[in-house]
Design a protein around this motif. Structure first.
Motif, PDB file in Angstrom:
ATOM      1  N   VAL A 157      66.311  32.528 -30.353  1.00 28.03           N
ATOM      2  CA  VAL A 157      67.015  32.198 -31.585  1.00 28.03           C
ATOM      3  C   VAL A 157      66.357  30.981 -32.232  1.00 28.03           C
ATOM      4  O   VAL A 157      66.176  30.924 -33.448  1.00 28.03           O
ATOM      5  CB  VAL A 157      68.515  31.952 -31.299  1.00 28.03           C
ATOM      6  CG1 VAL A 157      69.235  31.452 -32.537  1.00 28.03           C
ATOM      7  CG2 VAL A 157      69.160  33.236 -30.773  1.00 28.03           C
ATOM      8  N   THR A 158      65.966  30.017 -31.386  1.00 32.37           N
ATOM      9  CA  THR A 158      65.188  28.864 -31.839  1.00 32.37           C
ATOM     10  C   THR A 158      64.049  28.668 -30.832  1.00 32.37           C
ATOM     11  O   THR A 158      64.144  29.127 -29.686  1.00 32.37           O
ATOM     12  CB  THR A 158      66.028  27.572 -31.882  1.00 32.37           C
ATOM     13  OG1 THR A 158      66.380  27.213 -30.535  1.00 32.37           O
ATOM     14  CG2 THR A 158      67.281  27.733 -32.735  1.00 32.37           C
ATOM     15  N   PRO A 159      62.985  27.982 -31.230  1.00 31.58           N
ATOM     16  CA  PRO A 159      61.916  27.699 -30.265  1.00 31.58           C
ATOM     17  C   PRO A 159      62.435  26.934 -29.041  1.00 31.58           C
ATOM     18  O   PRO A 159      61.996  27.181 -27.915  1.00 31.58           O
ATOM     19  CB  PRO A 159      60.912  26.871 -31.067  1.00 31.58           C
ATOM     20  CG  PRO A 159      61.118  27.303 -32.487  1.00 31.58           C
ATOM     21  CD  PRO A 159      62.609  27.556 -32.597  1.00 31.58           C
ATOM     22  N   GLU A 160      63.388  26.036 -29.256  1.00 28.61           N
ATOM     23  CA  GLU A 160      63.940  25.246 -28.155  1.00 28.61           C
ATOM     24  C   GLU A 160      64.734  26.113 -27.180  1.00 28.61           C
ATOM     25  O   GLU A 160      64.602  25.980 -25.962  1.00 28.61           O
ATOM     26  CB  GLU A 160      64.826  24.106 -28.693  1.00 28.61           C
ATOM     27  CG  GLU A 160      64.106  23.090 -29.538  1.00 28.61           C
ATOM     28  CD  GLU A 160      63.810  23.542 -30.974  1.00 28.61           C
ATOM     29  OE1 GLU A 160      62.930  22.930 -31.604  1.00 28.61           O
ATOM     30  OE2 GLU A 160      64.427  24.520 -31.462  1.00 28.61           O
ATOM     31  N   SER A 161      65.562  27.013 -27.715  1.00 26.16           N
ATOM     32  CA  SER A 161      66.361  27.859 -26.826  1.00 26.16           C
ATOM     33  C   SER A 161      65.484  28.890 -26.112  1.00 26.16           C
ATOM     34  O   SER A 161      65.799  29.304 -24.991  1.00 26.16           O
ATOM     35  CB  SER A 161      67.517  28.525 -27.574  1.00 26.16           C
ATOM     36  OG  SER A 161      67.045  29.368 -28.601  1.00 26.16           O
ATOM     37  N   HIS A 162      64.375  29.276 -26.718  1.00 22.07           N
ATOM     38  CA  HIS A 162      63.392  30.153 -26.062  1.00 22.07           C
ATOM     39  C   HIS A 162      62.854  29.458 -24.804  1.00 22.07           C
ATOM     40  O   HIS A 162      62.846  30.044 -23.716  1.00 22.07           O
ATOM     41  CB  HIS A 162      62.254  30.470 -27.042  1.00 22.07           C
ATOM     42  CG  HIS A 162      61.045  31.089 -26.437  1.00 22.07           C
ATOM     43  ND1 HIS A 162      60.982  32.397 -26.029  1.00 22.07           N
ATOM     44  CD2 HIS A 162      59.826  30.559 -26.175  1.00 22.07           C
ATOM     45  CE1 HIS A 162      59.782  32.660 -25.541  1.00 22.07           C
ATOM     46  NE2 HIS A 162      59.058  31.556 -25.614  1.00 22.07           N
ATOM     47  N   ILE A 163      62.447  28.203 -24.947  1.00 20.18           N
ATOM     48  CA  ILE A 163      61.903  27.429 -23.820  1.00 20.18           C
ATOM     49  C   ILE A 163      62.968  27.244 -22.739  1.00 20.18           C
ATOM     50  O   ILE A 163      62.695  27.391 -21.542  1.00 20.18           O
ATOM     51  CB  ILE A 163      61.340  26.079 -24.302  1.00 20.18           C
ATOM     52  CG1 ILE A 163      60.093  26.331 -25.161  1.00 20.18           C
ATOM     53  CG2 ILE A 163      61.020  25.162 -23.130  1.00 20.18           C
ATOM     54  CD1 ILE A 163      59.638  25.124 -25.963  1.00 20.18           C
ATOM     55  N   GLN A 164      64.201  26.934 -23.136  1.00 21.80           N
ATOM     56  CA  GLN A 164      65.281  26.761 -22.162  1.00 21.80           C
ATOM     57  C   GLN A 164      65.520  28.043 -21.366  1.00 21.80           C
ATOM     58  O   GLN A 164      65.710  28.006 -20.142  1.00 21.80           O
ATOM     59  CB  GLN A 164      66.573  26.335 -22.872  1.00 21.80           C
ATOM     60  CG  GLN A 164      66.514  24.931 -23.417  1.00 21.80           C
ATOM     61  CD  GLN A 164      67.706  24.612 -24.320  1.00 21.80           C
ATOM     62  OE1 GLN A 164      68.422  25.502 -24.769  1.00 21.80           O
ATOM     63  NE2 GLN A 164      67.905  23.327 -24.580  1.00 21.80           N
ATOM     64  N   ALA A 165      65.492  29.185 -22.049  1.00 23.05           N
ATOM     65  CA  ALA A 165      65.705  30.458 -21.359  1.00 23.05           C
ATOM     66  C   ALA A 165      64.554  30.761 -20.400  1.00 23.05           C
ATOM     67  O   ALA A 165      64.787  31.240 -19.284  1.00 23.05           O
ATOM     68  CB  ALA A 165      65.862  31.593 -22.378  1.00 23.05           C
TER      69      ALA A 165
END
Length: 178
Positions: A157-165
């Motif tokens: 959904v966001t680049p940050e949430s991609h990394i967290q996942a």
């Protein structure tokens, strides 16, 4: 032994529609190439909602109508659809929520058919919602089968949430590859 590629929710609404992002648009060529090059069984999922979406639990928490069955946004992106159609044994599974129990059950049945599943690779959208949900679900169904996620063929959904996942999946013994 079978190899499986799970192509998660590469639908118009997640690419350039109601919930689309530039990151999702950017992975399309890589996803197409991965499907074309894959030597094994390809299974695509399709997020599928009805006209009553806003009245569902998901709709109350994400009040953006998307992937309503039969609409353009629900359809798999055209280039990806072509790549899937070129694979004679590809399958599309409609799923009403983030993780697909039907996908898990289908892959488990394949594994028990006498030709065991060697590995499962996931690509698609969104890393932080449906990709992680299906990766963990598949890990629960087949805990001894290596599960891999191709980071460059996923977007969140966001680049940050991609990394967290991606980091969360690593913690759950899901291999992340470029």
């Amino acid at each position: 032994m079978k190899k499986i590629l799970a192509v998660i929710d590469m639908q118009n609404d997640f690419i350039d529609g109601a919930l689309g992002t530039k990151e999702a648009e950017a992975i399309v060529p890589g996803v197409i190439q991965k499907i074309r090059d894959f030597d094994g069984t390809v299974i695509a999922t399709r997020d599928t909602h009805g006209e009553d979406y806003l009245n569902t639990e998901e709709g109350k928490n994400l009040p953006v109508v998307h992937c309503v069955k039969g609409t353009h946004g629900w359809e798999i992106q055209s280039g990806i659809k072509e790549a899937l159609l070129a694979k004679p044994d590809s399958l599309v599974i409609d799923k009403p929520t983030f993780g697909s129990v039907e996908l898990g059950e289908y892959v488990k049945k394949l594994n028990e058919s006498g030709d065991p599943v060697e590995e499962i690779t996931l690509i698609g959208l969104c890393t932080d919602i449906c990709v992680i949900s299906n990766a963990l679900l598949l890990k629960a169904y087949l805990p001894e089968v290596p599960i891999r996620v191709v980071k460059s063929c996923c977007a969140g959904v966001t680049p940050e949430s991609h990394i967290q996942a991606i980091e969360a999946m690593k913690m759950c013994q899901i291999e992340v590859i470029e």
